[in-house]
Scaffold this active site. Sequence first.
Site, mmCIF file in Angstrom:
data_model
loop_
_atom_site.group_PDB
_atom_site.id
_atom_site.type_symbol
_atom_site.label_atom_id
_atom_site.label_comp_id
_atom_site.label_asym_id
_atom_site.label_seq_id
_atom_site.Cartn_x
_atom_site.Cartn_y
_atom_site.Cartn_z
ATOM 1 C CB ILE A 92 -0.963 0.001 1.209
ATOM 2 C CG1 ILE A 92 -1.923 1.206 1.155
ATOM 3 C CG2 ILE A 92 -0.237 -0.053 2.532
ATOM 4 C CD1 ILE A 92 -3.035 1.156 2.222
ATOM 5 C CB SER A 93 1.303 4.058 -2.355
ATOM 6 O OG SER A 93 1.628 3.364 -3.529
ATOM 7 C CD GLN A 94 6.075 8.121 1.703
ATOM 8 O OE1 GLN A 94 6.806 7.540 0.896
ATOM 9 N NE2 GLN A 94 6.413 9.239 2.306
#
Length: 213
Positions: free
Chosen positions: A63-65
């Site tokens: 899950i992206s920053q």
Amino acid sequence: MKDTGKHQGLRNQLVSVLIEKGITDKNVLDAIKKIPRHLFLDSSFENYAYQDKAFPIDAGQTISQPYTVAFQSQLLEIKKDHKVLEIGTGSGYQTAVLCLLGAKVYSIERQNELFKRTSVLLPKLGIRPKHLTFGDGYKGLPGFAPFDSIIVTAGAPFIPQALMAQLKIGGRLVIPLGDTVQVMTLLIRKNETQFEKHELGEFRFVPLLEDKN
């Protein structure tokens, strides 16, 4: 699936961090303030969900920053009812942000495990993308084109021609280009054949997978 006052407080803190890092789009910040990111993560990460960090999810993906999600979302300049193609549904968190921005979201996921999970999770949270599909992001969704904007949420070695072809004139394509480290790249379609290109700093993404079948 609880979303408490404590979670809301942590989201408010996260938004303050994003503002400090240069995110200015009020609609993007409001979306991040509303979306329960902890519900997109494995429960063992719940206490860390509102740190500005990427975390592992199923199928070897991440899950992206939040900063990356906000940065890409801001570059798209989404208006209500814009048709947006998302390449890489992943956890569904970026999808949720796009939906809260008022976009009609068409999203493709290459990992069946993630596609199935997200197809169940998003409606449970009251988030309804226009179309979720399991397939090859390199090909886009020509049957639904053209799109006002296209966002790629994995590192690509090149810009797929199919995606460029599916972008409206005046439309914006945001894609991280490169192998180990990616350069966030914005293409703006000027006419049938010309694109304006902007390079906007280095990021790290998992690789964009191609369907080898």
